[in-house]
Design a protein around this motif. Sequence first.
Motif, short mmCIF file in Angstrom:
data_model
loop_
_atom_site.label_atom_id
_atom_site.label_comp_id
_atom_site.label_asym_id
_atom_site.label_seq_id
_atom_site.Cartn_x
_atom_site.Cartn_y
_atom_site.Cartn_z
N CYS A 138 0.84 -1.20 0.00
CA CYS A 138 0.00 0.00 0.00
C CYS A 138 0.87 1.26 0.00
CB CYS A 138 -0.93 0.01 1.21
SG CYS A 138 -2.22 -1.24 1.18
N GLU A 139 1.96 1.18 0.76
CA GLU A 139 2.90 2.33 0.81
C GLU A 139 3.60 2.52 -0.53
OE1 GLU A 139 5.09 3.88 4.17
OE2 GLU A 139 4.76 1.96 5.18
N LYS A 140 3.91 1.44 -1.20
CA LYS A 140 4.55 1.54 -2.52
C LYS A 140 3.61 2.20 -3.51
CE LYS A 140 7.52 -2.54 -2.40
NZ LYS A 140 7.64 -3.93 -2.89
N ARG A 141 2.34 1.81 -3.44
CA ARG A 141 1.35 2.39 -4.35
C ARG A 141 1.12 3.85 -4.02
NH1 ARG A 141 -3.37 -2.28 -3.98
NH2 ARG A 141 -2.18 -4.00 -4.90
N ASP A 142 0.79 4.11 -2.76
CA ASP A 142 0.56 5.46 -2.22
C ASP A 142 -0.02 6.42 -3.26
OD1 ASP A 142 0.46 7.28 -0.15
OD2 ASP A 142 2.59 7.79 -0.22
N PRO A 143 -1.20 6.09 -3.85
CA PRO A 143 -1.74 6.89 -4.95
C PRO A 143 -2.02 8.36 -4.60
CG PRO A 143 -3.41 5.41 -4.06
CD PRO A 143 -2.11 5.03 -3.43
N LYS A 144 -2.25 8.64 -3.33
CA LYS A 144 -2.57 10.02 -2.94
C LYS A 144 -1.41 10.69 -2.19
CE LYS A 144 -7.27 8.35 -2.30
NZ LYS A 144 -8.28 8.00 -1.30
N GLY A 145 -0.29 9.98 -2.04
CA GLY A 145 0.86 10.54 -1.33
C GLY A 145 0.64 10.68 0.17
N LEU A 146 -0.33 9.93 0.69
CA LEU A 146 -0.69 10.06 2.11
C LEU A 146 0.30 9.37 3.05
CD1 LEU A 146 -4.56 9.56 1.82
CD2 LEU A 146 -3.27 11.70 1.93
N TYR A 147 0.79 8.21 2.63
CA TYR A 147 1.73 7.49 3.50
C TYR A 147 3.01 8.29 3.69
CZ TYR A 147 -1.08 3.23 3.54
OH TYR A 147 -2.09 2.32 3.74
N GLU A 148 3.47 8.91 2.62
CA GLU A 148 4.69 9.72 2.71
C GLU A 148 4.49 10.86 3.71
OE1 GLU A 148 7.74 12.28 -0.16
OE2 GLU A 148 5.97 11.32 -1.02
N LYS A 149 3.33 11.51 3.62
CA LYS A 149 3.03 12.60 4.56
C LYS A 149 2.90 12.08 5.98
CE LYS A 149 0.70 15.62 1.22
NZ LYS A 149 -0.60 16.22 0.82
#
Length: 199
Positions: A138-149
């Motif tokens: 899910c983190e690799k996909r991170d389509p909305k950039g939410l995990y990075e934030k």
Amino acid sequence: MTKSTNITWHEASLSKELRRQQNKHHSFVLWFTGLSGSGKSTVANAVAQKLYEIGVRNYVLDGDNIRHGLNKDLGFSEEDRKENIRRIGEVSKLFVDGGQVVLTAFISPFQADRELVRSLLNEDEFVEVFVKCPLEECEKRDPKGLYEKARQGKIPEFTGISSPYEEPANPELVIETNQHTIEECVNQVIEYLRNREAI
């Protein structure tokens, strides 16, 4: 919040059974739950398309979309998340009463909240679909950039990082989006519904 007390339930002239007869199919909730980025919305919308093609009236309630309107007054505290799911449960029940299939795509991280929604409906009206996907994927996909934030501490109480996700204890269906294509996941859902004679 002030609760209304001077209210009376008004019986509808058209029953759920009559609406189902008109639509020529059962009505129920397909409750897609899983981590952000697991593919809930993608699968739910693909299933909705398939149901439409075979003549099943349906509607998708998506987590982000609902927060643009009905639930725009809610944040992401545990209390607000619970209220978010409670409201969606009540809206879903209205769709079921209207004779339609409603597909919901919500993280809905807490087991108790999902069970609350289940309790609003009859036994054959709630299908919990666990969209299972490892956090790393899910983190690799991170389509909305939410995990990075979330990893940067910019999003507090983010499910899977700083807030827990409680996997369903006994879901009706588990689909693994890291193991199967969207089409395969859709076919799995449709096959399950046909085997149950829900469609």
